[in-house]
Design an enzyme around this catalytic site. Structure first.
Site, mmCIF file in Angstrom:
data_model
loop_
_atom_site.group_PDB
_atom_site.id
_atom_site.type_symbol
_atom_site.label_atom_id
_atom_site.label_comp_id
_atom_site.label_asym_id
_atom_site.label_seq_id
_atom_site.Cartn_x
_atom_site.Cartn_y
_atom_site.Cartn_z
ATOM 1 N N SER A 97 0.823 -1.203 0.000
ATOM 2 C CA SER A 97 0.000 0.000 0.000
ATOM 3 C C SER A 97 0.866 1.266 0.000
ATOM 4 O O SER A 97 1.650 1.477 -0.925
ATOM 5 C CB SER A 97 -0.961 -0.048 1.193
ATOM 6 O OG SER A 97 -1.995 0.887 1.065
ATOM 7 N N ASP A 227 -9.805 -5.196 -4.656
ATOM 8 C CA ASP A 227 -9.226 -4.212 -3.736
ATOM 9 C C ASP A 227 -10.139 -2.989 -3.712
ATOM 10 O O ASP A 227 -10.250 -2.264 -4.697
ATOM 11 C CB ASP A 227 -7.823 -3.836 -4.217
ATOM 12 C CG ASP A 227 -7.039 -3.013 -3.206
ATOM 13 O OD1 ASP A 227 -7.660 -2.188 -2.514
ATOM 14 O OD2 ASP A 227 -5.812 -3.193 -3.127
ATOM 15 N N HIS A 256 -7.647 -5.592 -0.407
ATOM 16 C CA HIS A 256 -6.471 -4.750 -0.185
ATOM 17 C C HIS A 256 -5.555 -5.376 0.861
ATOM 18 O O HIS A 256 -4.332 -5.268 0.773
ATOM 19 C CB HIS A 256 -6.915 -3.358 0.276
ATOM 20 C CG HIS A 256 -5.784 -2.381 0.395
ATOM 21 N ND1 HIS A 256 -5.020 -1.995 -0.678
ATOM 22 C CD2 HIS A 256 -5.277 -1.712 1.475
ATOM 23 C CE1 HIS A 256 -4.093 -1.137 -0.287
ATOM 24 N NE2 HIS A 256 -4.225 -0.951 1.011
#
Length: 276
Positions: A97, A227, A256
């Site tokens: 991320s 996601d 995610h």
């Protein structure tokens, strides 16, 4: 408790486990978490004979709760301070991320010999926010909503995110883990509110197109096609096209937070790429 001091005096906490002669794997965590988010992966690769290193980004976890420097350039500079301090050679850098943005910026500028491979997992590059040049991005209003929720009641916001979209727990039939939700909250609440607030701009508005183009080492892009936080169409798919030596692995139905909830799938794939 190991710390390294940056040029502006910020204390960066890090873990460094395993043989110092082994291939180093360096992990960069997502917002608003800490190096603890990598515990499962560090134990996995430690058992495989690797040296594993993870740090708490400034303002996160056990590092200094800075009110300045909460931007991608400084994050990458902090990581460079750590890799210089440990004098790492041929390291594999893995970022999740926001950590993927940190890795992309660091690797694109790293000293020769420092990095051998990179992995971007559910990562934010090339740029998240919707602009004229990036019409498929997420509207700025969404991130403004994050900032408003964090300011109003960070503790509740940091329960809502992992309980809902982050791990796909909002999907019908999802196998919900209260332990994972609580661990996300625990990590988030360890960090500083100002750093977390500033980091929203860093992860959403930083254009890393040129970073991706500059990366010369083999780079694996891993992304779930469900996601809900960093949609694959505007991130993983675009990043893979911009990389000189990029490869893309798409995970059907993964969230995610696949790194955590699907670690049994992700870790062997990471190992195969590192050994390949």
């Amino acid at each position: 408790m190991a710390f390294v001091s940056t040029k502006d005096g910020t204390q960066i906490f890090y873990k460094d486990w395993g043989p110092k002669t082994a291939t180093p794997i360096v992990f960069s965590h997502g917002w608003p978490l800490s190096s603890d988010d990598w515990d499962t992966h560090m134990l996995y690769f430690l058992a495989k004979g690797y040296r594993v290193i993870a740090h708490d980004r400034r303002g996160h976890g056990r590092s200094t709760q800075t009110d300045t420097g909460n931007d991608m350039d400084t994050y990458a500079a902090d990581l460079a301070t750590l890799t210089d301090h440990l004098d790492l050679k041929g390291a594999v850098h893995i970022g999740h991320s926001t950590g993927g943005g940190e890795v992309a910026r660091y690797v694109s500028r790293a000293k020769p010999g420092r990095v051998s491979k990179a992995v971007l997992v559910s990562a934010v590059p090339p740029i998240m926010v919707k602009t004229a040049a990036n019409p498929g991005g997420t509207p700025l209003e969404v991130f403004d909503g994050f900032r408003a929720a964090l300011t109003a009641n960070r503790a509740q916001f940091f329960l809502d995110v992992p309980s809902g979209p982050f791990y796909g727990f909002s999907r019908p039939g999802a196998k919900i883990s209260q332990g994972i939700i609580q661990n996300w909250w625990r990590q988030g609440m360890m960090g500083g509110a100002k750093a977390h607030y500033d980091c929203i701009k860093a992860f959403s508005e930083t254009d890393q197109t040129e970073d991706l183009k500059r990366i010369s080492v083999p780079t694996l892009v891993m992304h779930g096609d469900d996601d809900q936080v960093v949609p694959i169409a505007n991130s993983g798919l675009l990043s893979a096209k911009l990389l000189k030596h990029g490869s893309l692995k798409i995970y059907q139905g993964f969230s995610h937070g696949m790194l955590t909830v699907n670690a049994d799938v992700i870790n062997p794939d990471l190992l195969a790429f590192i050994k390949g």
